[in-house]
Motif scaffolding. Structure first.
Motif, PDB file in Angstrom:
ATOM      1  N   ARG A 169       0.839  -1.193   0.000  1.00 20.96           N
ATOM      2  CA  ARG A 169       0.000   0.000   0.000  1.00 20.96           C
ATOM      3  C   ARG A 169       0.873   1.241   0.000  1.00 20.96           C
ATOM      4  O   ARG A 169       1.749   1.412   0.835  1.00 20.96           O
ATOM      5  CB  ARG A 169      -0.910   0.003   1.242  1.00 20.96           C
ATOM      6  CG  ARG A 169      -1.861   1.201   1.286  1.00 20.96           C
ATOM      7  CD  ARG A 169      -2.683   1.157   2.559  1.00 20.96           C
ATOM      8  NE  ARG A 169      -1.869   1.382   3.749  1.00 20.96           N
ATOM      9  CZ  ARG A 169      -1.583   2.586   4.243  1.00 20.96           C
ATOM     10  NH1 ARG A 169      -2.035   3.677   3.628  1.00 20.96           N
ATOM     11  NH2 ARG A 169      -0.855   2.718   5.327  1.00 20.96           N
ATOM     12  N   ARG A 170       0.635   2.113  -0.967  1.00 18.81           N
ATOM     13  CA  ARG A 170       1.365   3.363  -1.042  1.00 18.81           C
ATOM     14  C   ARG A 170       0.760   4.375  -0.062  1.00 18.81           C
ATOM     15  O   ARG A 170      -0.460   4.508   0.026  1.00 18.81           O
ATOM     16  CB  ARG A 170       1.284   3.940  -2.449  1.00 18.81           C
ATOM     17  CG  ARG A 170       2.103   3.152  -3.471  1.00 18.81           C
ATOM     18  CD  ARG A 170       3.563   3.571  -3.405  1.00 18.81           C
ATOM     19  NE  ARG A 170       4.396   2.713  -4.217  1.00 18.81           N
ATOM     20  CZ  ARG A 170       4.515   2.814  -5.547  1.00 18.81           C
ATOM     21  NH1 ARG A 170       3.816   3.706  -6.195  1.00 18.81           N
ATOM     22  NH2 ARG A 170       5.317   2.016  -6.191  1.00 18.81           N
ATOM     23  N   LEU A 200       4.160   7.906  -5.737  1.00 21.37           N
ATOM     24  CA  LEU A 200       2.837   7.753  -6.332  1.00 21.37           C
ATOM     25  C   LEU A 200       2.893   7.667  -7.849  1.00 21.37           C
ATOM     26  O   LEU A 200       2.000   7.088  -8.473  1.00 21.37           O
ATOM     27  CB  LEU A 200       1.926   8.925  -5.918  1.00 21.37           C
ATOM     28  CG  LEU A 200       1.375   8.920  -4.498  1.00 21.37           C
ATOM     29  CD1 LEU A 200       0.464  10.131  -4.293  1.00 21.37           C
ATOM     30  CD2 LEU A 200       0.610   7.636  -4.208  1.00 21.37           C
ATOM     31  N   GLU A 201       3.927   8.239  -8.451  1.00 23.08           N
ATOM     32  CA  GLU A 201       4.049   8.237  -9.898  1.00 23.08           C
ATOM     33  C   GLU A 201       4.806   7.020 -10.418  1.00 23.08           C
ATOM     34  O   GLU A 201       4.954   6.857 -11.629  1.00 23.08           O
ATOM     35  CB  GLU A 201       4.737   9.521 -10.372  1.00 23.08           C
ATOM     36  CG  GLU A 201       3.947  10.771 -10.015  1.00 23.08           C
ATOM     37  CD  GLU A 201       4.276  11.944 -10.911  1.00 23.08           C
ATOM     38  OE1 GLU A 201       5.370  11.937 -11.520  1.00 23.08           O
ATOM     39  OE2 GLU A 201       3.431  12.851 -11.021  1.00 23.08           O
ATOM     40  N   ILE A 202       5.284   6.192  -9.508  1.00 22.71           N
ATOM     41  CA  ILE A 202       5.992   4.974  -9.901  1.00 22.71           C
ATOM     42  C   ILE A 202       5.050   3.788  -9.720  1.00 22.71           C
ATOM     43  O   ILE A 202       4.498   3.600  -8.637  1.00 22.71           O
ATOM     44  CB  ILE A 202       7.262   4.768  -9.050  1.00 22.71           C
ATOM     45  CG1 ILE A 202       8.187   5.967  -9.193  1.00 22.71           C
ATOM     46  CG2 ILE A 202       7.979   3.491  -9.465  1.00 22.71           C
ATOM     47  CD1 ILE A 202       9.379   5.919  -8.254  1.00 22.71           C
ATOM     48  N   LYS A 248       6.030   3.859 -17.299  1.00 22.56           N
ATOM     49  CA  LYS A 248       6.817   4.756 -18.139  1.00 22.56           C
ATOM     50  C   LYS A 248       8.297   4.621 -17.819  1.00 22.56           C
ATOM     51  O   LYS A 248       8.693   4.676 -16.662  1.00 22.56           O
ATOM     52  CB  LYS A 248       6.368   6.209 -17.944  1.00 22.56           C
ATOM     53  CG  LYS A 248       5.009   6.506 -18.551  1.00 22.56           C
ATOM     54  CD  LYS A 248       4.699   7.989 -18.490  1.00 22.56           C
ATOM     55  CE  LYS A 248       3.358   8.295 -19.132  1.00 22.56           C
ATOM     56  NZ  LYS A 248       3.035   9.732 -19.105  1.00 22.56           N
ATOM     57  N   ARG A 249       9.104   4.465 -18.877  1.00 22.28           N
ATOM     58  CA  ARG A 249      10.550   4.358 -18.707  1.00 22.28           C
ATOM     59  C   ARG A 249      11.240   5.512 -19.412  1.00 22.28           C
ATOM     60  O   ARG A 249      10.616   6.309 -20.096  1.00 22.28           O
ATOM     61  CB  ARG A 249      11.046   3.017 -19.275  1.00 22.28           C
ATOM     62  CG  ARG A 249      10.475   1.804 -18.542  1.00 22.28           C
ATOM     63  CD  ARG A 249      11.083   0.521 -19.082  1.00 22.28           C
ATOM     64  NE  ARG A 249      10.608  -0.632 -18.363  1.00 22.28           N
ATOM     65  CZ  ARG A 249       9.497  -1.298 -18.654  1.00 22.28           C
ATOM     66  NH1 ARG A 249       8.728  -0.893 -19.656  1.00 22.28           N
ATOM     67  NH2 ARG A 249       9.132  -2.344 -17.958  1.00 22.28           N
ATOM     68  N   ASP A 265      12.424   3.731 -12.922  1.00 15.60           N
ATOM     69  CA  ASP A 265      12.660   4.430 -11.664  1.00 15.60           C
ATOM     70  C   ASP A 265      12.429   3.482 -10.499  1.00 15.60           C
ATOM     71  O   ASP A 265      11.515   2.649 -10.518  1.00 15.60           O
ATOM     72  CB  ASP A 265      11.705   5.620 -11.534  1.00 15.60           C
ATOM     73  CG  ASP A 265      11.989   6.689 -12.578  1.00 15.60           C
ATOM     74  OD1 ASP A 265      13.178   6.923 -12.845  1.00 15.60           O
ATOM     75  OD2 ASP A 265      11.030   7.265 -13.114  1.00 15.60           O
ATOM     76  N   GLU A 266      13.262   3.609  -9.472  1.00 13.96           N
ATOM     77  CA  GLU A 266      13.130   2.770  -8.291  1.00 13.96           C
ATOM     78  C   GLU A 266      12.278   3.482  -7.247  1.00 13.96           C
ATOM     79  O   GLU A 266      12.394   4.695  -7.053  1.00 13.96           O
ATOM     80  CB  GLU A 266      14.510   2.471  -7.698  1.00 13.96           C
ATOM     81  CG  GLU A 266      15.381   1.594  -8.589  1.00 13.96           C
ATOM     82  CD  GLU A 266      14.851   0.192  -8.722  1.00 13.96           C
ATOM     83  OE1 GLU A 266      14.239  -0.299  -7.749  1.00 13.96           O
ATOM     84  OE2 GLU A 266      15.017  -0.419  -9.787  1.00 13.96           O
ATOM     85  N   GLU A 267      11.462   2.707  -6.538  1.00 12.73           N
ATOM     86  CA  GLU A 267      10.641   3.284  -5.480  1.00 12.73           C
ATOM     87  C   GLU A 267      11.517   3.619  -4.288  1.00 12.73           C
ATOM     88  O   GLU A 267      12.416   2.856  -3.913  1.00 12.73           O
ATOM     89  CB  GLU A 267       9.556   2.287  -5.074  1.00 12.73           C
ATOM     90  CG  GLU A 267       8.627   2.821  -3.997  1.00 12.73           C
ATOM     91  CD  GLU A 267       7.513   1.844  -3.667  1.00 12.73           C
ATOM     92  OE1 GLU A 267       6.743   2.147  -2.741  1.00 12.73           O
ATOM     93  OE2 GLU A 267       7.435   0.810  -4.316  1.00 12.73           O
TER      94      GLU A 267
END
Length: 381
Positions: free
Chosen positions: A77-78, A127-129, A205-206, A346-348
């Motif tokens: 859960r974010r 949140l964007e990852i 997205k990468r 991208d890494e969290e």
């Protein structure tokens, strides 16, 4: 306006663009023993794309999620940051990674601690990852399609003479009959790339996002054009060469998300070998040779489509070289540093929020940070 559209349509379908000399569209009428691809059949790829999206939704929900859980992937859960107009505006308009001095200025402006501003930006970036589970679902869908397409492509092609002798792709051209297997192979592939375009906004997205957009558009343009010009034999070979490497990459991603490191490493090495064989060797030496060199034996005056298609194929080869460079960088780091990480993703960032700290932000002021005294106390609990 109608006259302009009619003129553009007549120019687009001008025989000199698509056909060899002394061949017209009238020759492409079905007759006994010959069935030809028809441009209007491509309209069916749009509804087929939505069918694939439905299949994707069902497979991700009822197959990918249980499989992910079986592999140990949890749906984390974010933690959403508290609403803060000042920080949100800065995040969207200025920078997602503010410097330390900028963070201090924002903390004063919001009347809260530097620590909480840093945590707010960390949560907002997260949140964007996409979550690991979401990435796994996407990789599972691509793996499923590429594997199915590769198996189907081999079944469709293994008994065809042009699979072993590429000169056979030009024998009898343009009067080559369309096989049912070729029809469905094309429809499925074009529909798949339409579906990927439709979901670009929601998929992971990468950093090579634009390269993927160019690739998908080039793939749809190439397959649609080769369909209209009846270059279907060559088209099926191009599709097969591409799909046979891609499912190895998606399988490696799935095990990477599950943290099965050794399995991921083995699969990525297999993918790298398959990629360099199919995209860096076979595609230019086999496919491009058949499209650039062999047509000159059948016609001394190449049609305009010859230059259009080969231009797109060369763009595709440019993308192959770009991705080959990225793969080489990953392999080099893996060999020397034992680190197999995809730079495109991208890494969290870790978020170690405590319940007391979360409660303090909920009770804060309208900026979402609250009084500095209360937050300083809560941050040291």
């Amino acid at each position: 306006m109608a006259h302009i559209l009619k003129t553009l349509n007549s120019w687009f379908w001008w025989e000199n663009i698509w056909m060899p000399i002394n061949v017209t569209w009238a020759h492409f009428v079905d007759r006994e023993g010959l069935v030809f691809p028809k441009p209007h059949q491509l309209y069916a790829t749009i509804p087929y794309a939505f069918v694939l999206l439905i299949i994707r939704f069902l497979s991700e929900r009822y197959i990918a999620i249980p499989l992910a859980k079986a592999l140990g992937i949890k749906n984390v859960r974010r933690v959403k940051p508290q609403p803060n107009p000042v920080l949100e505006s800065y995040f969207r308009e200025c920078s997602k990674h503010p410097s330390q001095s900028e963070i201090q200025g924002l903390a004063k402006k919001c009347n809260c601690t530097v620590h909480l501003v840093e945590k707010w930006f960390r949560r907002r970036r997260n949140l964007e990852i996409p979550t690991v589970l979401r990435k796994f679902q996407e990789a599972f869908w691509r793996f499923s399609f590429y594997l199915t397409s590769s198996i189907a492509g081999f079944i469709f092609l293994y008994d065809k003479p042009w699979f072993y002798d590429i000169w056979q792709t030009w024998v009898g051209y343009p009067f080559q009959t369309l096989l049912p297997s070729q029809y469905w192979y094309y429809m499925a592939e074009i529909s798949f790339y339409w579906s990927l375009l439709f979901t670009l906004g929601i998929d992971n997205k990468r950093k090579d996002f634009m390269a993927h957009v160019v690739h998908h558009l080039a793939a749809i343009g190439l397959m649609s054009g080769s369909w209209c010009g009846n270059y279907v034999r060559l088209g099926t070979l191009v599709i097969f060469v591409h799909d046979t490497a891609d499912f190895w990459l998606e399988a490696a991603k799935m095990f990477n998300y599950a943290r099965w490191e050794k399995t991921c490493n083995v699969l990525f090495i297999i993918f790298s070998i398959a990629f360099f064989i199919t995209r860096i060797i076979l595609f230019p030496c086999w496919i491009l040779r058949a499209t650039l060199y062999q047509p000159t034996y059948y016609s001394t005056t190449p049609v305009i489509a010859y230059f259009l298609f080969n231009g797109q194929l060369l763009i595709l080869q440019g993308l192959h070289l770009y991705w080959g460079y990225l793969i080489f960088k990953i392999l080099r780091r893996f060999i020397f540093l034992k680190d197999l990480k995809d730079d495109r993703s991208d890494e969290e960032e870790e978020d170690s929020v405590t319940d007391n700290e979360e409660e303090s932000t909920k009770n804060g002021n309208k900026n979402g940070c609250g009084s500095s005294k209360h937050l300083l106390n809560s941050s040291h609990q």
